[in-house]
Design an enzyme around this catalytic site. Structure first.
Site, PDB file in Angstrom:
ATOM      1  N   SER A 162       6.439   1.397  -1.635  1.00 33.91           N
ATOM      2  CA  SER A 162       6.181   0.549  -0.857  1.00 33.91           C
ATOM      3  C   SER A 162       6.115  -0.450  -0.881  1.00 33.91           C
ATOM      4  CB  SER A 162       4.472   1.428  -0.436  1.00 33.91           C
ATOM      5  OG  SER A 162       3.470   0.391  -0.048  1.00 33.91           O
ATOM      6  N   ASP A 204       3.839  -1.274   5.615  1.00 35.06           N
ATOM      7  CA  ASP A 204       2.928  -1.103   6.167  1.00 35.06           C
ATOM      8  C   ASP A 204       2.639  -1.727   6.548  1.00 35.06           C
ATOM      9  OD1 ASP A 204       1.872   2.020   4.396  1.00 35.06           O
ATOM     10  OD2 ASP A 204       2.359   0.577   2.990  1.00 35.06           O
ATOM     11  N   GLY A 219      -5.961   1.565   4.629  1.00 36.07           N
ATOM     12  CA  GLY A 219      -5.963   0.078   4.558  1.00 36.07           C
ATOM     13  C   GLY A 219      -6.126  -1.040   2.793  1.00 36.07           C
ATOM     14  N   PHE A 220      -6.040  -0.713   2.226  1.00 38.48           N
ATOM     15  CA  PHE A 220      -6.264  -1.231   0.737  1.00 38.48           C
ATOM     16  C   PHE A 220      -5.872   0.026  -0.630  1.00 38.48           C
ATOM     17  CE2 PHE A 220     -10.519  -2.528   2.390  1.00 38.48           C
ATOM     18  CZ  PHE A 220     -10.973  -3.530   2.979  1.00 38.48           C
ATOM     19  N   GLY A 280      -4.387   0.840  -4.495  1.00 43.01           N
ATOM     20  CA  GLY A 280      -4.899   0.866  -5.590  1.00 43.01           C
ATOM     21  C   GLY A 280      -6.118   1.673  -5.815  1.00 43.01           C
ATOM     22  N   ASP A 330       0.948   9.534   1.075  1.00 45.63           N
ATOM     23  CA  ASP A 330       1.066   8.076   0.635  1.00 45.63           C
ATOM     24  C   ASP A 330      -0.658   8.172   0.441  1.00 45.63           C
ATOM     25  OD1 ASP A 330       1.250   5.619   0.783  1.00 45.63           O
ATOM     26  OD2 ASP A 330       1.380   4.755   3.336  1.00 45.63           O
ATOM     27  N   GLY A 331      -0.251   6.721  -1.025  1.00 48.17           N
ATOM     28  CA  GLY A 331      -2.145   6.895  -1.310  1.00 48.17           C
ATOM     29  C   GLY A 331      -1.715   7.253  -2.975  1.00 48.17           C
ATOM     30  N   GLY A 332      -2.624   6.764  -4.025  1.00 48.69           N
ATOM     31  CA  GLY A 332      -2.599   7.065  -5.326  1.00 48.69           C
ATOM     32  C   GLY A 332      -1.866   7.214  -5.756  1.00 48.69           C
ATOM     33  N   GLY A 364       3.319   3.274  -4.871  1.00 50.91           N
ATOM     34  CA  GLY A 364       2.787   2.105  -4.890  1.00 50.91           C
ATOM     35  C   GLY A 364       3.065   0.939  -6.249  1.00 50.91           C
TER      36      GLY A 364
END
Length: 218
Positions: free
Chosen positions: A7, A34, A141-142, A144, A174-176, A196
Site C-alpha cells: 500500500s 488508497d 481511514g487510518f 497503523g 487489508d489493514g494491520g 502497509g
C-alpha cells in the site's frame, strides 16, 4: 501462491518512485492505492492525477481502493488515469450492481470491500459478479491500527461460503497485516495480503515477502 500488494499510503510519499521500485523488487503482484475523500473516512489522500503519475513509472497492476462516498462518480476518472482494478465499499455504495456493471464495461477488475463488523452475507447476491472480496482488518481511514482478532475466521468463512458461488473469487485482507498475523491469514485461505507499514517500514521487507511466498506454497 499468495499475492502481495504493498500500500503506497504507508510509503514515504516524498520518494514515491523509489517506493514503487521497492515493491517491484520484492515481487509484488500489484500496488494498492488508497483513495480517501474526507467523508466516508476522515482523511484525504490521493486523486486520479496521482494514479496517472504512478502509472508512468510501473507496469505493475494498480488496485484502487475507493474509501469514498458515491464511488460511481470515480470509475471513469481512475480508469482514464490507468487503474486496473477498483474496489468500492459496501457501506458507501447503495448501487453496487451499477458499480460492478460499469467496471466490467470498461474491462476493469472489480471488488467489494467490507468493514470489519460487516457480515459477508451482504454480498451473497453479487459475489458471483466480482473478482475480489476485500476484508478490512481495521476500520478504514487510518493506517497503523491493530487487526481485529476475528479476521482470520472471517477469511475462512468467506472461502468456504463463496467457493461454489464464485470459484475464481480472490479474498483480500487489508489493514494491520504484519509478521505475526500474516501466517494465520494465509492458512485460512487469504489470496491477497495488503502490506502497509509491515512492508515500507521494514528494512527486511524482501525477506518478509519471500517468507510469505514460501508459507503459501507449502
Amino acid at each position: 501462491m499468495v499475492r502481495i500488494h504493498p500500500s503506497l499510503l504507508a510509503a514515504d510519499l516524498t520518494c514515491l518512485r523509489e517506493s514503487i521500485t521497492m515493491a517491484e523488487e520484492a515481487g509484488a503482484s500489484a500496488l494498492q492505492i488508497d483513495i480517501m475523500d474526507g467523508h466516508f473516512v476522515p482523511n484525504l489522500t490521493f486523486g486520479p492525477k496521482t494514479v496517472e503519475d504512478i502509472r508512468k513509472h510501473t507496469s505493475l497492476p494498480l488496485e484502487v481502493h475507493l474509501m469514498v462516498m458515491d464511488p460511481l462518480r470515480w470509475i471513469k476518472p481512475f480508469y482514464k488515469a490507468g487503474a486496473n482494478s477498483l474496489i468500492a465499499h459496501y457501506e458507501a455504495s447503495p448501487h453496487l450492481d451499477k458499480f460492478i456493471q460499469q467496471c466490467q464495461a470498461l474491462d476493469l477488475l472489480c471488488g467489494v470491500a467490507l468493514n470489519p463488523a460487516t457480515s459477508i452475507a451482504v454480498v451473497e447476491k453479487i459475489v458471483k459478479n466480482i473478482d475480489v472480496l476485500l476484508l478490512m482488518g481495521v476500520n478504514p481511514g487510518f493506517h497503523g491500527q491493530q487487526m481485529v482478532s476475528y479476521l482470520p475466521e472471517k477469511v475462512n468463512n468467506s472461502k468456504a461460503w463463496f467457493k461454489e458461488m464464485n470459484p475464481h473469487l480472490l479474498v483480500e485482507v487489508d489493514g494491520g497485516v504484519n509478521e505475526t498475523n500474516a501466517p494465520s491469514l494465509i492458512q485460512e485461505g487469504a489470496d491477497i495480503l495488503i502490506l502497509g507499514a509491515s512492508f515500507y517500514l521494514n528494512p527486511k521487507r524482501n525477506e518478509f515477502v519471500k517468507h510469505l511466498f514460501q508459507l503459501s506454497s507449502t
